[in-house]
Each structure stands twice: as C-alpha cells, then as structure tokens.
Design a protein around this motif. Structure first.
Motif, short mmCIF file in Angstrom:
data_model
loop_
_atom_site.label_atom_id
_atom_site.label_comp_id
_atom_site.label_asym_id
_atom_site.label_seq_id
_atom_site.Cartn_x
_atom_site.Cartn_y
_atom_site.Cartn_z
N ASP A 179 0.82 -1.21 0.00
CA ASP A 179 0.00 0.00 0.00
C ASP A 179 0.86 1.26 0.00
OD1 ASP A 179 0.97 0.04 2.55
OD2 ASP A 179 -0.96 -0.31 3.54
N ALA A 180 2.17 1.06 -0.08
CA ALA A 180 3.08 2.21 -0.18
C ALA A 180 4.41 1.75 -0.78
CB ALA A 180 3.31 2.84 1.18
N LEU A 181 5.12 2.70 -1.35
CA LEU A 181 6.39 2.37 -2.00
C LEU A 181 7.40 3.46 -1.70
CD1 LEU A 181 8.11 0.73 -4.00
CD2 LEU A 181 7.01 1.98 -5.86
N PHE A 182 8.53 3.07 -1.16
CA PHE A 182 9.64 4.00 -0.93
C PHE A 182 10.78 3.61 -1.86
CE2 PHE A 182 13.59 4.71 1.75
CZ PHE A 182 13.75 6.03 1.35
N THR A 183 11.20 4.55 -2.70
CA THR A 183 12.22 4.20 -3.69
C THR A 183 13.54 4.88 -3.39
OG1 THR A 183 11.75 6.06 -5.15
CG2 THR A 183 10.43 4.08 -5.48
N ILE A 184 14.59 4.30 -3.95
CA ILE A 184 15.96 4.76 -3.70
C ILE A 184 16.22 6.17 -4.23
CG2 ILE A 184 16.73 3.65 -5.84
CD1 ILE A 184 18.85 3.89 -2.68
N ASN A 185 15.45 6.57 -5.28
CA ASN A 185 15.65 7.93 -5.82
C ASN A 185 14.40 8.42 -6.55
OD1 ASN A 185 15.69 6.70 -8.35
ND2 ASN A 185 17.92 6.54 -8.36
N ASP A 186 14.44 9.65 -6.98
CA ASP A 186 13.27 10.26 -7.61
C ASP A 186 12.95 9.70 -8.99
OD1 ASP A 186 12.61 11.72 -5.46
OD2 ASP A 186 13.17 13.68 -6.27
N PRO A 187 13.94 9.53 -9.85
CA PRO A 187 13.60 8.97 -11.16
C PRO A 187 12.86 7.64 -11.03
CG PRO A 187 15.82 9.82 -11.21
CD PRO A 187 15.35 9.94 -9.78
N THR A 188 13.29 6.81 -10.11
CA THR A 188 12.61 5.53 -9.88
C THR A 188 11.19 5.75 -9.40
OG1 THR A 188 14.72 4.54 -9.26
CG2 THR A 188 12.72 3.35 -8.61
N ALA A 189 11.03 6.67 -8.47
CA ALA A 189 9.69 6.94 -7.94
C ALA A 189 8.76 7.42 -9.04
CB ALA A 189 9.79 7.99 -6.84
N ILE A 190 9.30 8.23 -9.94
CA ILE A 190 8.46 8.78 -11.00
C ILE A 190 8.10 7.71 -12.03
CG2 ILE A 190 8.57 10.34 -12.99
CD1 ILE A 190 9.97 12.29 -10.89
N GLU A 191 9.03 6.83 -12.29
CA GLU A 191 8.72 5.68 -13.14
C GLU A 191 7.59 4.87 -12.50
OE1 GLU A 191 10.01 5.03 -16.05
OE2 GLU A 191 9.11 3.05 -16.40
N ALA A 192 7.72 4.65 -11.20
CA ALA A 192 6.70 3.89 -10.48
C ALA A 192 5.35 4.60 -10.57
CB ALA A 192 7.11 3.72 -9.03
N LEU A 193 5.40 5.90 -10.41
CA LEU A 193 4.17 6.69 -10.45
C LEU A 193 3.45 6.50 -11.78
CD1 LEU A 193 3.93 9.91 -8.61
CD2 LEU A 193 3.27 10.12 -10.98
N GLN A 194 4.20 6.48 -12.86
CA GLN A 194 3.60 6.28 -14.18
C GLN A 194 2.94 4.91 -14.27
OE1 GLN A 194 3.67 8.86 -16.34
NE2 GLN A 194 4.81 9.96 -14.76
N VAL A 195 3.68 3.91 -13.83
CA VAL A 195 3.16 2.54 -13.90
C VAL A 195 1.86 2.44 -13.12
CG1 VAL A 195 3.57 0.16 -13.19
CG2 VAL A 195 5.44 1.50 -14.20
N ILE A 196 1.88 2.99 -11.93
CA ILE A 196 0.73 2.88 -11.05
C ILE A 196 -0.47 3.62 -11.62
CG2 ILE A 196 -0.14 3.57 -8.78
CD1 ILE A 196 2.77 3.03 -7.76
N LYS A 197 -0.21 4.81 -12.17
CA LYS A 197 -1.31 5.56 -12.78
C LYS A 197 -1.88 4.81 -14.00
CE LYS A 197 -0.45 9.95 -13.59
NZ LYS A 197 0.34 11.21 -13.73
N ASN A 198 -1.00 4.25 -14.78
CA ASN A 198 -1.46 3.52 -15.97
C ASN A 198 -2.34 2.34 -15.60
OD1 ASN A 198 -0.27 5.23 -17.75
ND2 ASN A 198 1.60 4.01 -18.01
#
Lengths: 341, 341
Positions: free
Chosen positions: B245-264
């Motif tokens: 129910d939550a995701l903590f990533t090592i850096n911002d580019p990774t988090a933003i990639e994750a954000l795209q996947v999750i939104k899609n």
DNA sequence: CTGTTAGCGCGTTCAC
DNA sequence: GTGAACGCGCTAACAG
C-alpha cells in the motif's frame, strides 16, 4: 604532500641506459632490442611510471583535448549533447573539458580564456543568451584552433555549425495547433539575439500566414528564458481581454512552467488552451497532460558537432571550408494539444 | 593550420630585452622598471600574447585543475553538485575538468588514468554502481593527489567524504508513510554495493521496527537503478497476492517511473498506494500528483566537497587528516502521500 | 640498436 | 633593475 614521480630518467638510470631508449621502449618505437624493451616495461610498471602528458603537449603543441562550453547543463538538452559529442571524441582519442558559462557573458569570456590557456585543440560551443560580441571565440580561429557552434550559433563567424531546422519545427507545431481548431495562438519567444529563437518565430509567423490568420502583436512575447519571467508572461497572456486559445513556447521548460500556471488557474488543457513546447525533454512525457513538443535529435547534435570538429582537425595544413549541418525535427503529439493522447 | 604563437621570447626580442625581464613584467614581479613593464604589457596585448599554461604546469608541477568524475549527468542531481563544487573551486582559482563514467567501471578506470595523465591537482568523485575495486583511485592517494568522495563513497579509503544522512532521510520517509496509515510498505532499494543504498535500507527497516511492523522480504527489492528494471519490479510488486500500500524508492527517477506505472494501472495515489522518492529533483514537483520525497542539499554537497578538497590542497607538506561531512535531509510532503497536498 | 643533443615555453636562481 | 643559465619531462633528429 607531493612526492617524486618516476620519470624516464629514473628508469634510465636504474637500468644504466639512456632516457632516449626508455622513451622509445615506452612509446613502442620499433628500433629497440626486445630484451631492453622488456626490462624497461617491467621497471616502469614496478615504479608505477606514468607519462607526463604535460611535457608531451608542450613538445608536440597539441593536447588532444577538446573544450565544450554550454550556457548551462541542468536541463536535459545540453548534457545530452555533450554526451553525444564525447562518444565520438573519445573514440578518436580526444579528451574533453566541459565548461558552462551559466548564461553569463563574462563567465563565457573567462572560460574561453582558460580553455585557450590550457591549449585545447578545438572548441565546441553554444553561447550565452547575452553574447553579442564574439571576439573571445575569434581568438581561437586566429590561432588556428577549430571552433564548432551548435544550437546557438554565431552567424557572423565562418566556422562549422550544427543546428536543427528551427523554422520548420515551429511551422509544424503551429500548423498542428491550427489544425486542431486553434486560432488565437500565442508565442513565448526567446531573445531576439538568438538565431534559433528568430527562426522559430519566423516559422510561427509563416504558419499563421499560410492559414490566413492575422498576427496579433500582443500574442508574441520575447523573453529572457528565465522561468520567473515565463510565469509572469503566461499570466499576462491569460489576463488579456481576449486570451489565447493556444501557446507555442520556445522550449520545453517554458512550456511546462506554462502548463503549471494554466492548471493552477483551473483552465482545461487542451480545450481552453493548448500548449506546444520545443525539444522533447523526457519530462514532457511525464507531466499531465503530456506535452506536445517538437523533438530534436539531441545526441546527434553532439555527434555531428564532434564530427565537424574532427573534420577541421584532420588537415591542419589547409583549413577545410566550414560546413553547416541542419538536422530535422519531428512533432510529437501528446495530450496538451489532443485530448486523450 | 597551426601558426606561431607569440612567446615571451618574441616580446623580449622585439623590445631588445631579455625574456627574464618580460617574464617578471608579465607576472607582476616588483623588481621591474615601471616603464619597462609598461612597454612589455603593451606589446603583449598588441601581439595577442597568452601565457602557455602547459609550460607553467610542467615547471611548477601543478596544474590548478581539479577533476570531477560522476557516474552520469543526465539527471538533476550530479550536474547540480558539479555546479556547486565549481563555484567554490573557481573562486579559489582552480579550473575544473568534468568526466562521466556512464556507470561503467571500465570507463571510470580509463577516466581516472586520463585525469592522472593530465596531472590534475585533486579529484572529486562519485563512483559507478559497478565499482568494487578502488585501486584506480588509490593511485591518486599514493601520488599525493587529494581525493574527495561524495554521494557514493568508498568506505575503505581514508579520504575526505561528503554524504547526506541517508539513514535518517529514509527513516523519516517511512515513518511518514506509517503515520498516514500505511502498513505494507515496499522498498525499491539500490545495489547492495552502494553504502548510501544500504543506509537507506537500514533507515527503512528501523522505521518499520519502531512501529512494530514486520519486515516482508518480498517487499524489499534491490535493483540496478535502470528504469527498465524499476518498471518490471513495480509491476511485480503490484501483481503480488497482497500488493503493497506504499512504495519507498531509492531515488526520484525511480519513484516517477513507479508513479507512471501505477497511474497507468488505474490505481489511485495515495489511496491505493502512496509513493516517496529521494532527492527532490525539480521534476518531482511537476508530476501529478506531486511526489513526496526526501530533499538533499544538492549544491551544498558540491560546495562541501570542494572545501574538503581545498583543505587537503592547502598544506601539501603534512597531509591533513581526512574528514567526513554528513549533511542533513528534509522530508518534502506532496500529493503522492497526502491527498490534496 | 643505442646514446647525445636540442628544444618545447616558462619561472627562477644567481650574478652583475 | 636586468640578463644568463638552468631545468621541468619528454620526443625527435642526428650520429654512431
């Protein structure tokens, strides 16, 4: 805590031979006894010998180093160009020194001096938005050091250049906006001093003309590329009695700033106002809606710049005539102009 | 088309004086007749004389050039650090040579060799994710050339270092997630070989422990920092029988990639899944929803690195003891963890 | 195959 | 106040 670094003389002494022989052994000169070479190589390894490039450069009058100067390298564009250039240059055995002028003319002049002093063999450069006087680059030419401009090029200098077809890219962008039904298309243009800025403005104008749309002076704003100003001008445009129904900006960062402003005002994109940027920075695919933009072949700009430079470097004797390479752009359509894209 | 460059000898000859006097006049030595100096300076200007830094470096055995090597400079972080360092270094009269290893160990070794050959006076470096062997940096130490690590630091080398409090930043991030009601918190971690990656992982773990949440091995994934892999792992996590129910990533580019996947995938952020990144890249404020992230003082990392290096450079005689500076982080809360933020 | 000599451009003694 | 000589580390031309 500098300590003594082993030189060829150290090696020569320890081996009881002359430094010339050591030099020859080290550089792979054919006329050296295999056994002697062997001994030299071993001792060099053992003594952690490292050639002093400084001495060689002084002697040969070439450093095999290329300077690259850009106005900034925070945004995606310039780093990517640099990497493209570096690939090609490294392949050819050249080192690269990177400078950024921070959009300051003074820093640019200072950097140019430093690069000259460190005796770079060539220079690849995109100048600042403030630069009107190019004497600091002409010095290189006078010294026989090839210069290549990219992106922001000096029109008055007879050197090789790499640009994209800014006119055509802008034309496509505006034509696309018109084709999606927009009529009051604003343009946040770059400084008049930059040729690429002027070319994009011309593309914008001609696209309007082609479709019989009158140019509205109040919809064309030249500005200094700072995001603060972009913010101000976008708000200004939206506050007009008749606000624009579309916005074409000089670059992607500006477009994205505009996108934020417009969203914060509760306007719908693209229905109320559509946006097109220029460059296709990766970020333009990440914002919401995605930013329609004119893609440039960024790496290739760097690669071509490097190639043109090496072309000049190739025959020192008879300076080759300067060449200009113009690369093509491509419109990338996303949600900021077409709903649901 | 190299041509003759004027040297002090040329000036000396034309003025009928010795090159020593010219040298003294040019360097501002006190013992020179004011009139003589005047004449030298004028002729130098007129002849477009430029000191040959190569010769001086060879003579003085110092180049006043600092090498900076980073694994990449496409993302916001490294360019910004470089600029911070450059400010301080330029102030002190040092030039800067920038290299990027492209996350390749081989390139890093090659770059190190090149920097050594060009006789840099010091080195500021963040190594690749592949680097296990640091011999190519130890050579600098052995030569008495100060090295400063930042961000990714070699724990086994006794040199100055600049890091941020990765442990604490991660701890805060995860604590924040817990306080917003999340329990199944996944962590996309960096490679185990990187100390900052390990420290962030530890912060993550200890935050869970503090709140009595059991660690789920399936929710912790170390990966190689490439976005393709990030994409795969995010999808993998979402496909789990019990997704996080939550995701903590090592850096911002990774988090933003994750954000795209999750939104899609049509999941709601932060309700279905919240996200926290690390670094506070400008882009994290632009995506939608805004990315909650752990801010690092990026410029300051560069500035501090430069200061530590100059500290070492200051007294050559007795190498100062190495120092480690740890800068603090700050949690920036945005919409990816708190609705409407 | 190898040693000797010269010189790249400059700053720095040491004399005068 | 100025000039002559030396050397930084190296390669290249010449002479053996």
């Amino acid at each position: 805590m500098q300590q003594h670094l082993t030189t060829i003389i150290d090696i020569a002494r320890q081996l009881g031979i002359s430094k010339s022989t050591v030099s020859r052994a080290l550089t792979g000169h054919p006329n050296v006894n295999t056994k002697t070479r062997q001994r030299v190589l071993e001792l060099a390894e053992q003594l952690d010998y490292q050639r002093n490039q400084l001495a060689i450069s002084l002697l040969t009058n070439q450093t095999r180093t290329i300077g690259i100067m850009v106005p900034e390298f925070i945004s995606f564009f310039f780093p990517k160009v640099i990497i493209g250039a570096q690939e090609v240059l490294a392949e050819a055995g050249y080192n690269v020194v990177i400078c950024h002028s921070n959009e300051s003319y003074e820093t640019e002049v200072a950097n140019a001096k430093a690069l000259l002093a460190s005796r770079v063999d060539g220079l690849i450069v995109s100048h600042t938005k403030e630069t009107r006087n190019f004497d600091h680059f002409r010095v290189f030419q006078r010294r026989g050091i090839p210069v290549v401009f990219f992106n922001r090029v000096c029109e008055d200098m007879n050197v090789s250049k790499v640009t994209v077809n800014d006119y055509d890219g802008a034309f496509q962008a505006v034509e696309h906006l018109i084709q999606t039904g927009k009529r009051r298309i604003a343009h946040l243009a770059g400084p008049d001093s930059l040729p690429n800025s002027r070319n994009r403005l011309n593309g914008y104008r001609d696209a309007l003309r082609k479709y019989g749309i009158d140019e509205e002076p109040e919809l064309i704003i030249s500005y200094d590329l700072t995001l603060e100003k972009a913010n101000i001008y976008v708000n200004h445009l939206l506050n007009l009695p008749q606000p624009p129904d579309a916005l074409f900006t000089i670059n992607d960062p500006t477009a994205i700033e505009a996108l934020q402003v417009i969203k914060n005002r509760g306007l719908r994109i693209p229905d109320d106002i559509a946006i097109v940027g220029f460059s296709n920075d990766p970020i333009s695919a990440l914002v919401e809606p995605g930013l329609t933009t004119v893609a440039q072949p960024i790496s290739e700009i760097g690669q071509q710049s490097a190639h043109l430079l090496m072309e000049q470097l190739a025959d020192k004797e008879q300076m080759k005539p300067a060449r200009t390479v113009v690369l093509e752009t491509q419109l990338i359509v996303r949600g900021s102009t077409v709903q649901g894209k």
